[in-house]
Write an enzyme that holds these catalytic residues in place. Structure first.
Site, PDB file in Angstrom:
ATOM      1  CG  ASP A   4      -7.326   3.188  -0.722  1.00  0.00           C
ATOM      2  OD1 ASP A   4      -7.867   2.292  -0.613  1.00  0.00           O
ATOM      3  OD2 ASP A   4      -7.218   3.852   0.124  1.00  0.00           O
ATOM      4  CE  LYS A   9      -4.523   0.949   0.082  1.00  0.00           C
ATOM      5  NZ  LYS A   9      -5.709   0.003  -0.189  1.00  0.00           N
TER       6      LYS A   9
HETATM    7  P1  NDP Z   1     -13.013   7.840  -2.718  1.00  0.00           P
HETATM    8  O1  NDP Z   1     -11.956   8.662  -2.492  1.00  0.00           O
HETATM    9  O2  NDP Z   1     -13.705   7.328  -4.166  1.00  0.00           O
HETATM   10  O3  NDP Z   1     -14.185   8.082  -1.668  1.00  0.00           O
HETATM   11  C1  NDP Z   1     -14.036   8.086  -0.312  1.00  0.00           C
HETATM   12  C2  NDP Z   1     -15.224   8.457   0.245  1.00  0.00           C
HETATM   13  O4  NDP Z   1     -15.317   8.313   1.787  1.00  0.00           O
HETATM   14  C3  NDP Z   1     -15.672   9.911   0.200  1.00  0.00           C
HETATM   15  O5  NDP Z   1     -17.205  10.144   0.142  1.00  0.00           O
HETATM   16  C4  NDP Z   1     -14.948  10.542   1.274  1.00  0.00           C
HETATM   17  O6  NDP Z   1     -15.484  11.589   1.661  1.00  0.00           O
HETATM   18  C5  NDP Z   1     -15.358   9.529   2.224  1.00  0.00           C
HETATM   19  N1  NDP Z   1     -14.219   9.722   3.289  1.00  0.00           N
HETATM   20  C6  NDP Z   1     -12.811   9.330   3.074  1.00  0.00           C
HETATM   21  N2  NDP Z   1     -12.478   9.659   4.456  1.00  0.00           N
HETATM   22  C7  NDP Z   1     -13.109   9.989   5.310  1.00  0.00           C
HETATM   23  C8  NDP Z   1     -13.078  10.508   6.501  1.00  0.00           C
HETATM   24  N3  NDP Z   1     -12.013  10.490   7.215  1.00  0.00           N
HETATM   25  N4  NDP Z   1     -14.204  10.634   7.385  1.00  0.00           N
HETATM   26  C9  NDP Z   1     -15.294  10.455   6.637  1.00  0.00           C
HETATM   27  N5  NDP Z   1     -15.343  10.358   5.242  1.00  0.00           N
HETATM   28  C10 NDP Z   1     -14.491   9.960   4.637  1.00  0.00           C
HETATM   29  O7  NDP Z   1     -12.162   6.354  -2.168  1.00  0.00           O
HETATM   30  P2  NDP Z   1     -13.091   4.890  -2.312  1.00  0.00           P
HETATM   31  O8  NDP Z   1     -14.441   4.799  -2.714  1.00  0.00           O
HETATM   32  O9  NDP Z   1     -11.911   4.384  -3.390  1.00  0.00           O
HETATM   33  O10 NDP Z   1     -12.275   4.367  -1.046  1.00  0.00           O
HETATM   34  C11 NDP Z   1     -13.347   4.176   0.042  1.00  0.00           C
HETATM   35  C12 NDP Z   1     -12.848   3.019   0.988  1.00  0.00           C
HETATM   36  O11 NDP Z   1     -12.817   1.683   0.214  1.00  0.00           O
HETATM   37  C13 NDP Z   1     -11.650   3.168   1.608  1.00  0.00           C
HETATM   38  O12 NDP Z   1     -11.456   2.444   2.970  1.00  0.00           O
HETATM   39  C14 NDP Z   1     -10.826   2.227   0.551  1.00  0.00           C
HETATM   40  O13 NDP Z   1      -9.471   1.920   1.288  1.00  0.00           O
HETATM   41  C15 NDP Z   1     -11.561   1.071   0.411  1.00  0.00           C
HETATM   42  N6  NDP Z   1     -11.442   0.216  -0.884  1.00  0.00           N
HETATM   43  C16 NDP Z   1     -11.355   0.817  -2.181  1.00  0.00           C
HETATM   44  C17 NDP Z   1     -10.956  -0.048  -3.165  1.00  0.00           C
HETATM   45  C18 NDP Z   1     -11.059   0.555  -4.374  1.00  0.00           C
HETATM   46  O14 NDP Z   1     -10.949  -0.205  -5.359  1.00  0.00           O
HETATM   47  N7  NDP Z   1     -11.043   1.822  -4.582  1.00  0.00           N
HETATM   48  C19 NDP Z   1     -10.791  -1.256  -3.101  1.00  0.00           C
HETATM   49  C20 NDP Z   1     -10.954  -1.851  -1.625  1.00  0.00           C
HETATM   50  C21 NDP Z   1     -11.160  -1.087  -0.576  1.00  0.00           C
HETATM   51  P3  NDP Z   1     -15.003  13.195   1.379  1.00  0.00           P
HETATM   52  O15 NDP Z   1     -14.956  13.222  -0.256  1.00  0.00           O
HETATM   53  O16 NDP Z   1     -15.613  14.197   2.094  1.00  0.00           O
HETATM   54  O17 NDP Z   1     -13.531  12.882   1.685  1.00  0.00           O
HETATM   55  O1  2IT Z   2      -8.143  -1.742  -0.848  1.00  0.00           O
HETATM   56  C1  2IT Z   2      -7.828  -2.130  -1.830  1.00  0.00           C
HETATM   57  O2  2IT Z   2      -8.027  -3.384  -2.123  1.00  0.00           O
HETATM   58  C2  2IT Z   2      -7.495  -1.356  -2.877  1.00  0.00           C
HETATM   59  N1  2IT Z   2      -7.691  -0.157  -2.617  1.00  0.00           N
HETATM   60  C3  2IT Z   2      -7.550  -1.905  -4.171  1.00  0.00           C
HETATM   61  C4  2IT Z   2      -6.138  -2.418  -4.418  1.00  0.00           C
HETATM   62  C5  2IT Z   2      -5.644  -2.933  -5.901  1.00  0.00           C
HETATM   63  O3  2IT Z   2      -4.674  -3.071  -6.026  1.00  0.00           O
HETATM   64  O4  2IT Z   2      -6.528  -2.733  -6.708  1.00  0.00           O
END
Ligand code: NDP
Ligand code: 2IT
Length: 450
Positions: A170, A130
């Protein structure tokens, strides 16, 4: 847990905390895993003799570096970038990059540790890593984002490669940022290779990658419900976040007949009792991906409630999908959810439930899918993007969606294999921890002492 397992766990955690002072998120993630692995290795002493848990809780390496860039006013800005290469026993390091103002080494170590188990669960040959930076993308212009991504990659490029370490997106890193970083890697290495996933379709990206994490998180819930003889039809669903994972979790819930009543961002939550339908969701995608606005605008536009500074866990619903960030469900939130009739939780975000919240869910015998199982669909399709890049071919949307569906089904099956308890309750946390551990541990044993 027996008395002796409990004291071994306490002793192990005390050592880990001493070696990693102040890294509370890392401690939390390791504890969540060690509570199941310590009893498991007592019954399988080879893992103990070979010190696998001790070796697996020390990252292979951590790179930290300075990132300098110029903002639109010409000010020179300095950020700290990182890549945690946690474990490559079963494949190249693989895991996302996070740009968020609160990024610390502890957060990236917890994420890289979790990623190792998650990637193992997918059945694909990927190790865990990561990265990220304490860069706040909010309010930055497109040109500032480009300059930051280029500056970040100018250092990161020497540590990654298609057979070494393959980053992806992420929080704060989506298609736009991956594209800027891929372009910079290509320029300075003079190689067009599958060094990042989540790329645009025109330059080696995969169908379904954008949707995969959210879709997979709902597929996992579908399997948990099916195991109890239920389905998603008509269930009121609470979704937090409004980014990539939240949007496609909502999309799949709607497609399967569930009713999404909430979304959130760091400003607060919206409550739409009529349900967020496909059309409203398109509006949200445009709001977040194109206009880069706040979720409060949804409440104004569609005339519904906005709870400033609040998470959606006080709203009544049968299913919860935390899709924003770590530790967004406290023990108290979990009790509220249980008291309001919540039946199941599928974690789209990484470690969104605190340890107290997990205890509450499991004591109430809820279906609880931990992130390393529930959100593995994203990295699974990343793994399939690597496969396609190696073959120099692209699979169709249907083909990829079917592969994603069957990978999520297989993870569910492994959780039952290792997590079903005597009374029939499935402890998905234990199941995913043990199943994820075994494959990595066996590979490490095969290599000898390295
Ligand atoms: P994005 O940046 O697309 O969206 C993040 C969302 O979460 C936004 O709505 C953001 O609000 C909110 N958020 C982030 N930090 C905070 C905080 N500290 N408090 C409150 N709200 C918060 O990210 P993703 O959707 O990609 O990721 C969301 C989660 O999913 C994370 O935990 C990530 O690690 C996990 N994840 C993502 C994957 C992927 O493929 N993208 C794969 C597996 C897991 P704001 O815009 O106001 O900050
Ligand atoms: O938390 C996760 O699994 C991710 N942000 C996606 C990682 C990836 O390599 O697609």
């Amino acid at each position: 847990m027996s008395q002796s397992d409990q004291s071994r766990l306490a002793e192990f955690m005390a050592g880990l905390e001493r070696r990693n002072p102040g890294e509370t998120e890392f401690h939390q993630a390791v504890h969540e895993v060690a509570q199941h692995i310590i009893p498991f290795i007592q019954r399988n002493p080879e893992y103990e003799e070979k010190q696998i848990l001790e070796r697996l809780t020390e990252p292979d390496r951590i790179v930290s570096f300075r990132v300098c860039w110029e903002d639109d006013e010409g000010n020179i800005r300095t950020q700290r970038g990182y890549r945690v290469q946690h474990n490559n026993a079963i494949g190249p390091y693989k895991g996302g990059i996070r740009f968020h103002h609160n990024v610390t080494q502890s957060i990236l170590k917890f994420l890289a540790f979790e990623q190792t188990f998650k990637n193992s669960l997918t059945g694909l040959p990927m190790g865990g890593g990561k990265g990220g930076a304490d860069f706040n993308p909010k309010g930055k212009s497109d040109r500032e984002i480009m300059r930051f991504c280029q500056a970040f990659m100018s250092e990161l490029f020497r540590h990654i490669g298609p057979f070494t370490d393959v980053p992806a997106g992420d929080i704060g890193v989506g298609a736009r940022e991956v594209s800027y970083m891929f372009g910079q890697y290509k320029r300075i290495s003079n190689e067009f290779v599958g060094v990042l996933t989540g790329k645009g379709l025109a330059f080696g990206g995969s169908e379904i990658r954008v949707e995969a994490t959210g879709y997979g998180c709902v597929y996992f819930m579908e399997d948990m419900l099916k195991h109890r003889g239920m389905d998603l039809e008509g269930k009121r669903c609470l979704v937090s976040g409004s980014g990539n994972v939240a949007q496609y979790t909502a999309e799949k819930i709607i497609a399967l007949g569930g009713k999404v009543v909430s979304l959130s961002d760091s400003g607060g939550s919206i409550y739409d009792p009529a349900g967020i339908d496909a059309e409203k969701l398109e509006w949200v995608k445009d709001l977040k991906e194109v206009r880069r606005g706040r979720i409060s605008e949804y409440a104004e536009h569609f005339d519904c409630e906005y709870y400033e500074g609040k998470r959606p866990w006080g709203i009544e619903g049968e299913l919860a999908f935390p899709c924003a960030t770590q530790n967004e469900i406290s023990g108290e939130d979990a009790r509220t959810l249980v008291n309001n009739g919540c039946l199941g939780v599928s974690e789209g975000a990484n470690m969104p439930s605190t340890a107290d919240a997990i205890d509450v869910f499991q004591e109430a015998r809820l279906m609880f899918a931990p992130s390393k199982a529930a959100n593995a669909g994203g990295v699974a399709v990343s793994g399939l993007e690597m496969t396609q890049n190696s073959m120099r071919l692209s699979w169709s949307r249907d083909e990829l969606n079917q592969r994603l569906r069957s990978i999520m089904g297989e993870i569910h099956r492994k959780c039952i294999q290792y997590g079903e308890t005597e009374d029939g309750y499935v402890d998905y946390l234990k199941g995913s921890n043990v199943a994820g551990f075994v494959k990595v541990a066996d590979a490490m044993i095969a290599y000898g002492v390295i």
